[in-house]
Motif scaffolding. Sequence first.
Motif, PDB file in Angstrom:
ATOM      1  N   VAL A  76       0.838  -1.205   0.000  1.00 61.66           N
ATOM      2  CA  VAL A  76       0.000   0.000   0.000  1.00 61.66           C
ATOM      3  C   VAL A  76       0.875   1.257   0.000  1.00 61.66           C
ATOM      4  O   VAL A  76       0.593   2.232  -0.710  1.00 61.66           O
ATOM      5  CB  VAL A  76      -0.972  -0.004   1.197  1.00 61.66           C
ATOM      6  CG1 VAL A  76      -1.616   1.371   1.395  1.00 61.66           C
ATOM      7  CG2 VAL A  76      -2.052  -1.056   0.984  1.00 61.66           C
ATOM      8  N   GLU A  80       0.814   4.198  -2.690  1.00 63.42           N
ATOM      9  CA  GLU A  80       0.611   5.595  -2.311  1.00 63.42           C
ATOM     10  C   GLU A  80       1.710   6.489  -2.891  1.00 63.42           C
ATOM     11  O   GLU A  80       1.523   7.690  -3.057  1.00 63.42           O
ATOM     12  CB  GLU A  80       0.561   5.723  -0.786  1.00 63.42           C
ATOM     13  CG  GLU A  80      -0.734   5.190  -0.184  1.00 63.42           C
ATOM     14  CD  GLU A  80      -0.810   5.410   1.314  1.00 63.42           C
ATOM     15  OE1 GLU A  80       0.234   5.261   1.987  1.00 63.42           O
ATOM     16  OE2 GLU A  80      -1.914   5.720   1.807  1.00 63.42           O
ATOM     17  N   ARG A 102      -6.867  -9.083   2.729  1.00 65.00           N
ATOM     18  CA  ARG A 102      -6.305  -8.029   3.587  1.00 65.00           C
ATOM     19  C   ARG A 102      -5.763  -6.873   2.742  1.00 65.00           C
ATOM     20  O   ARG A 102      -5.954  -5.696   3.074  1.00 65.00           O
ATOM     21  CB  ARG A 102      -5.184  -8.614   4.464  1.00 65.00           C
ATOM     22  CG  ARG A 102      -4.610  -7.625   5.477  1.00 65.00           C
ATOM     23  CD  ARG A 102      -3.476  -8.268   6.241  1.00 65.00           C
ATOM     24  NE  ARG A 102      -3.929  -9.420   7.001  1.00 65.00           N
ATOM     25  CZ  ARG A 102      -4.463  -9.358   8.223  1.00 65.00           C
ATOM     26  NH1 ARG A 102      -4.635  -8.184   8.807  1.00 65.00           N
ATOM     27  NH2 ARG A 102      -4.832 -10.451   8.856  1.00 65.00           N
ATOM     28  N   THR A 105      -8.802  -4.834   1.123  1.00 65.25           N
ATOM     29  CA  THR A 105      -9.498  -3.977   2.078  1.00 65.25           C
ATOM     30  C   THR A 105      -8.629  -2.798   2.500  1.00 65.25           C
ATOM     31  O   THR A 105      -9.134  -1.690   2.702  1.00 65.25           O
ATOM     32  CB  THR A 105      -9.941  -4.773   3.316  1.00 65.25           C
ATOM     33  OG1 THR A 105      -8.810  -5.443   3.901  1.00 65.25           O
ATOM     34  CG2 THR A 105     -10.981  -5.822   2.943  1.00 65.25           C
ATOM     35  N   LEU A 106      -7.326  -3.026   2.599  1.00 68.94           N
ATOM     36  CA  LEU A 106      -6.417  -1.941   2.967  1.00 68.94           C
ATOM     37  C   LEU A 106      -6.333  -0.905   1.846  1.00 68.94           C
ATOM     38  O   LEU A 106      -6.302   0.310   2.103  1.00 68.94           O
ATOM     39  CB  LEU A 106      -5.032  -2.510   3.279  1.00 68.94           C
ATOM     40  CG  LEU A 106      -4.066  -1.620   4.073  1.00 68.94           C
ATOM     41  CD1 LEU A 106      -4.674  -1.183   5.390  1.00 68.94           C
ATOM     42  CD2 LEU A 106      -2.745  -2.360   4.317  1.00 68.94           C
ATOM     43  N   CYS A 107      -6.318  -1.377   0.606  1.00 65.84           N
ATOM     44  CA  CYS A 107      -6.311  -0.454  -0.527  1.00 65.84           C
ATOM     45  C   CYS A 107      -7.580   0.401  -0.530  1.00 65.84           C
ATOM     46  O   CYS A 107      -7.528   1.622  -0.730  1.00 65.84           O
ATOM     47  CB  CYS A 107      -6.214  -1.223  -1.847  1.00 65.84           C
ATOM     48  SG  CYS A 107      -4.571  -1.833  -2.243  1.00 65.84           S
ATOM     49  N   LEU A 108      -8.709  -0.216  -0.320  1.00 67.29           N
ATOM     50  CA  LEU A 108      -9.970   0.516  -0.330  1.00 67.29           C
ATOM     51  C   LEU A 108     -10.019   1.543   0.797  1.00 67.29           C
ATOM     52  O   LEU A 108     -10.528   2.652   0.623  1.00 67.29           O
ATOM     53  CB  LEU A 108     -11.144  -0.458  -0.220  1.00 67.29           C
ATOM     54  CG  LEU A 108     -11.287  -1.450  -1.393  1.00 67.29           C
ATOM     55  CD1 LEU A 108     -12.442  -2.395  -1.145  1.00 67.29           C
ATOM     56  CD2 LEU A 108     -11.458  -0.717  -2.718  1.00 67.29           C
ATOM     57  N   ARG A 109      -9.457   1.167   1.932  1.00 65.55           N
ATOM     58  CA  ARG A 109      -9.424   2.088   3.061  1.00 65.55           C
ATOM     59  C   ARG A 109      -8.570   3.313   2.734  1.00 65.55           C
ATOM     60  O   ARG A 109      -8.843   4.415   3.201  1.00 65.55           O
ATOM     61  CB  ARG A 109      -8.879   1.363   4.295  1.00 65.55           C
ATOM     62  CG  ARG A 109      -9.112   2.100   5.616  1.00 65.55           C
ATOM     63  CD  ARG A 109      -8.561   1.308   6.776  1.00 65.55           C
ATOM     64  NE  ARG A 109      -9.015  -0.078   6.759  1.00 65.55           N
ATOM     65  CZ  ARG A 109      -8.364  -1.080   7.320  1.00 65.55           C
ATOM     66  NH1 ARG A 109      -7.208  -0.846   7.943  1.00 65.55           N
ATOM     67  NH2 ARG A 109      -8.841  -2.304   7.265  1.00 65.55           N
ATOM     68  N   HIS A 110      -7.533   3.099   1.920  1.00 67.15           N
ATOM     69  CA  HIS A 110      -6.645   4.204   1.545  1.00 67.15           C
ATOM     70  C   HIS A 110      -7.034   4.823   0.199  1.00 67.15           C
ATOM     71  O   HIS A 110      -6.259   5.576  -0.379  1.00 67.15           O
ATOM     72  CB  HIS A 110      -5.192   3.711   1.505  1.00 67.15           C
ATOM     73  CG  HIS A 110      -4.591   3.481   2.854  1.00 67.15           C
ATOM     74  ND1 HIS A 110      -3.737   4.379   3.456  1.00 67.15           N
ATOM     75  CD2 HIS A 110      -4.739   2.458   3.744  1.00 67.15           C
ATOM     76  CE1 HIS A 110      -3.373   3.915   4.647  1.00 67.15           C
ATOM     77  NE2 HIS A 110      -3.969   2.746   4.841  1.00 67.15           N
ATOM     78  N   ARG A 111      -8.207   4.456  -0.285  1.00 65.38           N
ATOM     79  CA  ARG A 111      -8.749   5.019  -1.530  1.00 65.38           C
ATOM     80  C   ARG A 111      -7.849   4.757  -2.738  1.00 65.38           C
ATOM     81  O   ARG A 111      -7.696   5.593  -3.629  1.00 65.38           O
ATOM     82  CB  ARG A 111      -9.013   6.517  -1.378  1.00 65.38           C
ATOM     83  CG  ARG A 111      -9.950   6.816  -0.232  1.00 65.38           C
ATOM     84  CD  ARG A 111     -10.363   8.249  -0.184  1.00 65.38           C
ATOM     85  NE  ARG A 111     -11.299   8.411   0.938  1.00 65.38           N
ATOM     86  CZ  ARG A 111     -12.362   9.204   0.915  1.00 65.38           C
ATOM     87  NH1 ARG A 111     -12.644   9.887  -0.165  1.00 65.38           N
ATOM     88  NH2 ARG A 111     -13.156   9.315   1.960  1.00 65.38           N
TER      89      ARG A 111
END
Length: 294
Positions: A76, A80, A102, A105-111
């Motif tokens: 991630v 970024e 995992r 979901t982490l990518c989606l959380r960080h848009r």
Amino acid sequence: MQPQSGNHEACLYLVATPIGNLEDITLRALRILKEVDQIACEDTRHTQKLLQHYGIQKPLVSYHEHNELTRAPELVVAMEQGAQIALVSDAGVPLVSDPGYRLVTLCLRHRIPVIPIPGPSALLAALSASGLPNEEFLFAGFLPPRTGERRRALERLRIEDRTIIFYEAPHRIEETLADAQEILGDRPACIAREVTKIHEEFRRGLLSELAASLAEKPARGEITLLIGPLPGDQQAAHGDTSQSLADRVDELMRQAKLDRKEALKLAAKERGLTKRAAYHELHIEPDDSGGSVH
């Protein structure tokens, strides 16, 4: 992990790869694998064979169930900073009984955009050629390896009237067939073995017939097990109506680890009872106006 050097938008590609035959890869998948800055894969050696076959040279990083807790944040951070990364599994679609949830979901959380690149799927390939009903189906992944847990998982599927699809290891398939026949009934089924590979094989028949077939000739390699619904004239007979409803509810609570409401719902459907009728038989006040228990 180095950020990408071009000006394309950072994202995560979920790239489906061949499940056996290396020709089963899309033109889009090949283009994406050539364009990304890095490829995250379960086994770098396995993925390297695919890339070498198509003359693709890209940095590889391992991403599997044992390191995803730390690897996902690293990937991630790279995205970024601008990197485009492709996630592949050893075979088929990433995340389908493979690591990757995992990271997504982490990518989606960080848009960070997550883009699927569809392709080969063992479960869909097997379903299409199984000869079993396919308008609706349930993919249940791998059954638990331990006998007790496997039987409890099958108990929860006892009233399932869609085709059920499992992945199974060859050394457990015979035990799984025996448990499935006992718990689900002698349903029509299909063993799809080594799909798209040189020794591809489909065995079709009742669970009892497949068990007999394996006793004569064991199955080796990657296995997809498909179990169809019971024929209509056998569904009602499958439930043990000689056992009281209360005893069956207690048995399901104990064996399948269901709460009382779930167990009652399952036991009632096995007997073709409405919710009101089931509550009445157990001398329990219904919590609504009744209706079928589904």
